[in-house]
Write a protein that holds these residues in place. Sequence first.
Motif, PDB file in Angstrom:
ATOM      1  N   ILE A 128      74.982 -12.854 143.246  1.00 46.85           N
ATOM      2  CA  ILE A 128      74.858 -13.067 141.793  1.00 46.85           C
ATOM      3  C   ILE A 128      76.180 -13.535 141.187  1.00 46.85           C
ATOM      4  CG2 ILE A 128      73.036 -11.342 141.482  1.00 46.85           C
ATOM      5  CD1 ILE A 128      75.184  -9.349 140.525  1.00 46.85           C
ATOM      6  N   ASP A 129      76.083 -14.227 140.057  1.00 44.09           N
ATOM      7  CA  ASP A 129      77.265 -14.437 139.227  1.00 44.09           C
ATOM      8  C   ASP A 129      77.637 -13.041 138.734  1.00 44.09           C
ATOM      9  OD1 ASP A 129      78.827 -14.847 136.730  1.00 44.09           O
ATOM     10  OD2 ASP A 129      78.439 -16.952 137.150  1.00 44.09           O
ATOM     11  N   SER A 130      78.910 -12.695 138.782  1.00 37.23           N
ATOM     12  CA  SER A 130      79.243 -11.297 138.467  1.00 37.23           C
ATOM     13  C   SER A 130      79.008 -10.961 136.997  1.00 37.23           C
ATOM     14  CB  SER A 130      80.654 -10.940 138.910  1.00 37.23           C
ATOM     15  OG  SER A 130      81.606 -11.402 137.999  1.00 37.23           O
ATOM     16  N   SER A 131      78.724 -11.978 136.176  1.00 32.58           N
ATOM     17  CA  SER A 131      78.326 -11.685 134.789  1.00 32.58           C
ATOM     18  C   SER A 131      77.029 -10.884 134.773  1.00 32.58           C
ATOM     19  CB  SER A 131      78.104 -12.985 134.006  1.00 32.58           C
ATOM     20  OG  SER A 131      79.251 -13.784 134.072  1.00 32.58           O
TER      21      SER A 131
ATOM     22  N   GLY B  85      78.340 -12.309 145.891  1.00 36.23           N
ATOM     23  CA  GLY B  85      78.214 -13.538 145.093  1.00 36.23           C
ATOM     24  C   GLY B  85      79.537 -13.921 144.465  1.00 36.23           C
ATOM     25  N   GLY B  86      79.519 -14.435 143.234  1.00 40.53           N
ATOM     26  CA  GLY B  86      80.746 -14.867 142.567  1.00 40.53           C
ATOM     27  C   GLY B  86      81.078 -16.312 142.885  1.00 40.53           C
ATOM     28  N   THR B  87      82.069 -16.842 142.203  1.00 36.60           N
ATOM     29  CA  THR B  87      82.476 -18.242 142.387  1.00 36.60           C
ATOM     30  C   THR B  87      82.816 -18.552 143.833  1.00 36.60           C
ATOM     31  OG1 THR B  87      83.280 -18.451 140.131  1.00 36.60           O
ATOM     32  CG2 THR B  87      84.258 -19.931 141.734  1.00 36.60           C
ATOM     33  N   ILE B  88      83.422 -17.603 144.512  1.00 38.58           N
ATOM     34  CA  ILE B  88      83.811 -17.805 145.915  1.00 38.58           C
ATOM     35  C   ILE B  88      82.618 -18.346 146.722  1.00 38.58           C
ATOM     36  CG2 ILE B  88      83.322 -15.385 146.628  1.00 38.58           C
ATOM     37  CD1 ILE B  88      85.928 -15.571 148.331  1.00 38.58           C
TER      38      ILE B  88
ATOM     39  N   GLY C  30      87.878 -12.319 145.565  1.00 39.81           N
ATOM     40  CA  GLY C  30      87.012 -13.431 145.180  1.00 39.81           C
ATOM     41  C   GLY C  30      87.901 -14.642 144.958  1.00 39.81           C
ATOM     42  N   SER C  31      87.496 -15.557 144.100  1.00 35.73           N
ATOM     43  CA  SER C  31      88.340 -16.728 143.869  1.00 35.73           C
ATOM     44  C   SER C  31      87.988 -17.397 142.552  1.00 35.73           C
ATOM     45  CB  SER C  31      88.184 -17.727 145.018  1.00 35.73           C
ATOM     46  OG  SER C  31      86.844 -18.182 145.076  1.00 35.73           O
ATOM     47  N   GLN C  32      88.899 -18.255 142.121  1.00 33.24           N
ATOM     48  CA  GLN C  32      88.665 -19.033 140.900  1.00 33.24           C
ATOM     49  C   GLN C  32      87.936 -20.329 141.219  1.00 33.24           C
ATOM     50  OE1 GLN C  32      88.897 -17.623 138.171  1.00 33.24           O
ATOM     51  NE2 GLN C  32      90.959 -17.212 137.414  1.00 33.24           N
ATOM     52  N   LEU C  33      88.167 -20.849 142.437  1.00 34.89           N
ATOM     53  CA  LEU C  33      87.469 -22.065 142.880  1.00 34.89           C
ATOM     54  C   LEU C  33      86.608 -21.687 144.073  1.00 34.89           C
ATOM     55  CD1 LEU C  33      90.364 -24.712 142.728  1.00 34.89           C
ATOM     56  CD2 LEU C  33      88.518 -24.392 141.088  1.00 34.89           C
TER      57      LEU C  33
ATOM     58  N   GLY D  41      82.460 -11.780 142.193  1.00 34.91           N
ATOM     59  CA  GLY D  41      82.915 -12.680 141.130  1.00 34.91           C
ATOM     60  C   GLY D  41      84.077 -12.067 140.367  1.00 34.91           C
ATOM     61  N   THR D  42      84.922 -12.927 139.806  1.00 33.74           N
ATOM     62  CA  THR D  42      86.122 -12.403 139.141  1.00 33.74           C
ATOM     63  C   THR D  42      85.825 -11.825 137.761  1.00 33.74           C
ATOM     64  OG1 THR D  42      86.590 -14.578 138.225  1.00 33.74           O
ATOM     65  CG2 THR D  42      87.672 -14.021 140.301  1.00 33.74           C
ATOM     66  N   ASP D  43      84.740 -12.309 137.127  1.00 37.49           N
ATOM     67  CA  ASP D  43      84.549 -11.956 135.712  1.00 37.49           C
ATOM     68  C   ASP D  43      84.375 -10.454 135.485  1.00 37.49           C
ATOM     69  OD1 ASP D  43      84.853 -14.564 134.973  1.00 37.49           O
ATOM     70  OD2 ASP D  43      82.718 -15.023 134.990  1.00 37.49           O
ATOM     71  N   THR D  44      83.698  -9.799 136.402  1.00 42.82           N
ATOM     72  CA  THR D  44      83.528  -8.343 136.236  1.00 42.82           C
ATOM     73  C   THR D  44      84.133  -7.565 137.409  1.00 42.82           C
ATOM     74  OG1 THR D  44      81.325  -8.438 137.231  1.00 42.82           O
ATOM     75  CG2 THR D  44      81.438  -8.561 134.820  1.00 42.82           C
TER      76      THR D  44
HETATM   77  N1  LIG Z   1      85.647 -16.851 139.308  1.00 39.07           N
HETATM   78  C1  LIG Z   1      84.461 -16.238 139.266  1.00 39.07           C
HETATM   79  O1  LIG Z   1      84.085 -15.608 140.216  1.00 39.07           O
HETATM   80  C2  LIG Z   1      83.666 -16.354 137.984  1.00 39.07           C
HETATM   81  C3  LIG Z   1      82.172 -16.174 138.134  1.00 39.07           C
HETATM   82  N2  LIG Z   1      81.502 -16.489 136.896  1.00 39.07           N
HETATM   83  C4  LIG Z   1      81.784 -14.756 138.526  1.00 39.07           C
HETATM   84  O2  LIG Z   1      82.357 -13.818 138.039  1.00 39.07           O
HETATM   85  O3  LIG Z   1      80.880 -14.574 139.294  1.00 39.07           O
END
Ligand SMILES: NC(=O)C[C@H](N)C(=O)O
Length: 326
Positions: free
Chosen positions: A67-70, A12-15, A125-128, A99-102
């Motif tokens: 999932i959102d990595s949160s 998952g994640g933003t990517i 992963g990525s920011q966008l 996801g980048t957050d975690t």
């Molecule tokens: N850039 C990201 O991936 C942020 C996203 N909220 C995540 O961690 O899943």
Amino acid sequence: MMNKKIKIITTGGTIACHEGGNGFRPDVEGDNLINRLLSKDFPEAEDIRKAADKGEIRFDFCSLMCIDSSDMRIRDQVKIAEEVSRSLDDYDGIIITHGTDTMAYTAAALSVMLRNVPVPVILTGSQLSVDEEGTDASVNFCDSVRAVMKEIRGIYICFGGYLIDGRYATKVDSDDPNAFVSTDRAYIYNINDLELLITRHELLMENETKEEFSFKPLAEKEILLIKMHPAFSGKVLRNMLGSGCEAAVIELYGKGGLPAGDEEFLSVIEDYIKKGMRVFVISQCIYRDTDLTRYEVGRKLLAKGVEVIKNYSTEYAIMYAVSSVE
Ligand SMILES: NC(=O)C[C@H](N)C(=O)O
């Protein structure tokens, strides 16, 4: 180019995100995501695309979660570690989209659970999201594939043109493509300069007694993270440490200081350790070399029995604490 087999684990994640009507949420998984990342929309993926078309690189996919990595919890990190452990013998490298957050927490958790991995295990992963204008998704993924092509082993984050050892990576930017740094500057490598990493590896491997791969899953634990600051008090610390947590990580000032002039701080920590609890301490500076022996304030704390985590990330300190609690 040598033929390589790479396992891709998507989580998952933003990517993998799209607008879902109530904000961004991940919904692209497995080969759908990878085909998109390697599509002709991305000129930066051309060499990887060609190598895949020629069969020089073979990708296998596994979607473990979306999932959102949160929402990433220890049990999810264990699931990822199990999948990595199962795949090690059959692949030249493993890439985990996350996801980048975690991401730094998962990199740290994998580093604690999976010792001496024989191949590169890379989180990216990525920011966008992959479908947003100007996305960093494809370049980060392709850089991860390029890193796998090198003879390295270990757990890394590949992001913004850098490869960072999973024990030291920390997220420092919520938006910029260059989102991660290493808490010890010796453990970050420019993706165009991976020879440096390889040389270091060779040196390490020469010196190391070649240890076997091992996997020890983390159990769910409750760890307290505390950051020292001038508006904090020993009284509040006593309540926090008495809250039922199983171990604590304290981010101290600079080389490793806290208000030692306030006796309450020291006695609370001493009482807690005397009860058999463990207290890990680390500098709160991004670039750190924690050393409590330099200043008197640090020495007073050290005498109470805290355990020093020198240069690793706070994320690693937390996962180390999780692994240390019986
Ligand atoms: N850039 C990201 O991936 C942020 C996203 N909220 C995540 O961690 O899943």
